[in-house]
Design an enzyme around this catalytic site. Structure first.
Site, PDB file in Angstrom:
ATOM      1  N   THR A   1     -52.643 -26.657 -55.008  1.00  0.00           N
ATOM      2  CA  THR A   1     -52.379 -28.032 -55.344  1.00  0.00           C
ATOM      3  C   THR A   1     -51.614 -28.414 -56.748  1.00  0.00           C
ATOM      4  OG1 THR A   1     -54.480 -28.615 -55.846  1.00  0.00           O
ATOM      5  CG2 THR A   1     -53.879 -29.179 -53.699  1.00  0.00           C
ATOM      6  N   ASP A   2     -50.994 -29.651 -56.769  1.00  0.00           N
ATOM      7  CA  ASP A   2     -50.429 -30.142 -58.108  1.00  0.00           C
ATOM      8  C   ASP A   2     -51.498 -31.027 -59.042  1.00  0.00           C
ATOM      9  OD1 ASP A   2     -48.127 -28.959 -57.219  1.00  0.00           O
ATOM     10  OD2 ASP A   2     -47.921 -30.769 -55.947  1.00  0.00           O
ATOM     11  N   SER A  17     -53.131 -34.618 -63.069  1.00  0.00           N
ATOM     12  CA  SER A  17     -52.065 -34.732 -62.153  1.00  0.00           C
ATOM     13  C   SER A  17     -51.032 -33.811 -62.738  1.00  0.00           C
ATOM     14  CB  SER A  17     -51.671 -36.031 -61.839  1.00  0.00           C
ATOM     15  OG  SER A  17     -50.306 -36.127 -61.490  1.00  0.00           O
ATOM     16  N   ARG A  18     -50.477 -32.854 -62.254  1.00  0.00           N
ATOM     17  CA  ARG A  18     -49.523 -31.893 -62.915  1.00  0.00           C
ATOM     18  C   ARG A  18     -48.310 -32.678 -63.024  1.00  0.00           C
ATOM     19  NH1 ARG A  18     -51.517 -26.326 -60.119  1.00  0.00           N
ATOM     20  NH2 ARG A  18     -53.843 -26.837 -60.742  1.00  0.00           N
ATOM     21  N   VAL A  19     -47.962 -33.357 -62.056  1.00  0.00           N
ATOM     22  CA  VAL A  19     -46.663 -34.089 -62.030  1.00  0.00           C
ATOM     23  C   VAL A  19     -46.677 -34.983 -63.116  1.00  0.00           C
ATOM     24  CG1 VAL A  19     -45.661 -36.066 -60.750  1.00  0.00           C
ATOM     25  CG2 VAL A  19     -46.424 -33.790 -59.643  1.00  0.00           C
TER      26      VAL A  19
END
Lengths: 129, 508
Positions: free
Chosen positions: B344-345, B370-372
């Protein structure tokens, strides 16, 4: 248990391979295999023979077209099915007739796993779904 | 009458005399939802096979001598020697807007007693995920309505964000809140008549859950008016493992339809731990070699191929995935959690301790990410909440340290006090998501110190009061914040005037 089963299958496949002559099943070779097994019984003879029988039965069915039909079937029809199936599968096929009044009309041809059906019973079954 | 005759004639026309070719096999054994079949020499991997009595199965093991099929449906009527035939089709389920507001099983059959599904299109349950070229980076926000998440761990459209935590820590509640918030945003957006507005449709996949829990979830969505924008795919604990294994892929197919047709969708997989268990059960019965924790070797691929189907497509829509994983005693380093974390991101980690302390949602700021990142946030949120994550992390560190001594300098005391207020501010009851414009106002007031003179225990009530004040008296200002999505000097001045007005009334 799983290991035993694997060994049984492996041995059955070896015996089956020995039963083929030019890629097709040979009655003589099958007899030879059975004689060998009788003289040199493997660890689980019953299981091996059952697995061997299954493989032979599958191969045997591949060379036979079982023609199930309702009503009389002419010899010419059987011969034409035989040649059509031989053309389709690229191997000699022997057609065998079997009476099946349950089909009502039409016929069902079985070659190995494949079934070609053109019967009233099948069409009626389609209507009921 | 003529219509009836036409129907009969059509039926007769279908009765062609042409021979139909079928590839058949014979059932050798049936046990635990799995049938071993002799024959079926033409069957392909994942093909649907037809059992007598209408049950269908999927060919999962193609071996030298036999085919292993999972049976989807009632196996009690199947027996050794029954004939099975191939269908030449991969498993597909109905898709489209006709499914909105409906509850279906893993095969797309309605289970809500509301009649047949109004759908003409079907999508394959198993599908290769979109490739690199067709994808677009995640940059549009998807608001959950949960302040702690939207301000610190933002989620974007097309992202895969894991919700992870022990049992009873509020994982499902976060997912349901997000679905409810999408419905609220959809209603406001559609009512505004904005042609550029893109509604988000939701899909909730319940895997291996108790039926009572599913009923409660449906009730919560219905009560919040969110069911009309939601599709529920249910494979409860009473369903056979094959259905539980297939349900997430069915849900993904429903979501893909929205994505491929230029719409945005959100899918919740609740939960993938039970999904992995169902797959382990099937794999063990199929006698596939087992690995760590008895899971089969392809358990990573099981989830990676599912979650890779969530994407934002160039020129089309998006599919955002919120998978849920249940941990045991907070162990995020177990097999399935680490697998899904790596796919997951980002993840939202929920802590039992926080939950028991009354901090709900019990989001652990330190372990959640949250990698975004901020690319999925509107400018206004960045302006008011950009430093919150750092401040909270500092607070947690200091709070642990401060337990050992009482002599603290003024700066440390100030940081502790501010942290405690932020924690209070982020407390939010279940099923009451906060619109993003309200979040901006609440956090703006925090940033400007409007809660500093209040007793810490009153901060939550003050924030609720502030939001009530804005929603009842400053609706135009909220609309302006929502449409501008950024705070300029003029807008900030207006917010300041309004918050001052509230403060005087609240203090009084």
């Amino acid at each position: 248990m799983a290991a035993h089963q694997k060994q049984v299958q492996q041995l059955a496949r070896q015996l089956f391979a020995m039963s083929l002559a030019d890629g097709s099943l040979s009655a003589e070779r099958v007899a030879g295999v059975l004689e060998y097994v009788e003289k040199n019984p493997p660890a689980q003879p019953m299981a091996v023979l059952l697995a061997y029988r299954r493989l032979v039965a599958v191969e045997f069915a591949r060379g036979r077209a079982v023609v199930e039909h309702a009503g009389p079937l002419g010899q010419g029809v059987l011969a034409s099915i035989e040649s059509a199936m031989a053309r389709r599968y690229g191997r000699p096929i022997v057609a065998v007739s079997k009476d099946a009044p349950g089909l009502l009309a039409g016929m069902r041809v079985r070659v190995g796993d494949d079934v070609y059906e053109s019967s009233v019973a099948n069409q009626l079954a389609g209507l009921s779904v | 009458m003529s219509t009836v005759l036409e129907q009969i004639e059509q039926q007769i026309a279908r009765l062609s005399s042409k021979a139909v070719r079928k590839n058949t096999g014979v059932i050798r054994t049936v046990a635990d939802g799995v049938a071993k079949i002799d024959g079926l020499s033409d069957v392909v991997y994942n093909e649907m096979v037809q059992f007598p009595g209408g049950a269908i199965g999927i060919a999962l093991n193609l071996e030298q001598d036999e085919v292993g099929c999972v049976v989807l449906g009632d196996i009690s009527k199947l027996k050794e020697g029954d004939e099975v035939q191939t269908t030449g089709k991969l498993l597909s389920i109905p898709v489209g807007k006709g499914l909105l507001g409906r509850v279906v099983d893993a095969l797309g059959n309605p289970v809500d007693g509301k009649g047949p599904i109004a759908s003409t299109e079907t999508y394959p349950v198993e599908k290769i995920a979109p490739g690199i070229i067709v994808r677009k980076s995640v940059s549009q926000p998807l608001f959950t309505g949960i302040m702690a998440i939207d301000s610190m761990i933002p989620i974007g459209r097309g992202q895969r964000e894991l919700i992870i935590g022990d049992r009873g820590t509020g994982k499902t509640t976060i997912a349901i809140d997000t679905i409810i918030n999408q419905a609220k945003i959809n209603k406001v957006g559609l009512a505004s008549g904005d042609k550029n507005f893109r509604p988000v449709y939701s899909i909730y996949v319940a895997i291996g859950q108790k039926n009572s829990n599913i009923v409660r979830t449906i009730g919560a969505l219905e009560a919040a008016g969110a069911l009309e924008f939601t599709v529920i795919v249910a494979a409860p604990a009473a369903d056979n493992p094959a259905n539980q294994y297939l349900a997430p892929y069915s849900g993904a197919a429903v979501g893909e339809w929205f994505m491929e047709n230029g719409m945005d969708a959100l899918i919740v997989y609740d939960d993938l731990s039970k999904h992995a268990v169902a797959y382990r059960q099937i794999s063990l019965i199929l006698k596939r070699p087992s690995g760590r924790e008895a899971y089969p070797g392809d358990v990573f691929y099981l989830h990676s191929r599912l979650l890779e189907r969530a994407a934002r497509l160039d020129g089309k829509g998006s599919l955002t995935a919120l998978p849920i994983i249940e941990t045991l005693a907070g162990d995020v380093s177990a097999y399935i959690p680490t697998n899904v974390i790596s796919i997951t991101d980002g993840q939202i980690f929920l802590e039992t301790d926080l939950f028991n302390q009354g901090i709900r949602p019990a989001v652990s700021v330190g372990l959640s990410v949250s990698r975004v990142g901020s690319s999925a946030q509107i400018k206004a949120t960045k302006q008011v909440g950009g430093k919150l994550k750092g401040e909270l992390a500092q607070f947690r560190e200091l709070a642990a340290f401060a337990q050992f001594g009482s002599d603290l300098d003024a700066k440390t005391k100030g940081q502790l006090d501010r942290g405690a207020r932020i924690v209070e501010l982020f407390k939010q009851p279940a099923f009451s998501p906060v619109p993003i414009e309200q979040q901006v106002v609440t956090l703006w007031a925090m940033q400007k110190g409007y809660y500093d003179d209040l007793d810490i225990k009153k901060v939550t009530a003050a924030a609720v009061s502030l939001r009530d004040f804005f929603s009842t008296r400053k609706d135009a200002l909220l609309t302006e914040i929502r449409t501008k999505a950024a705070l300029d000097k003029d807008l900030e001045a207006k917010i300041k005037t309004a918050v001052d007005e509230w403060k005087s009334s609240f203090a009084a």
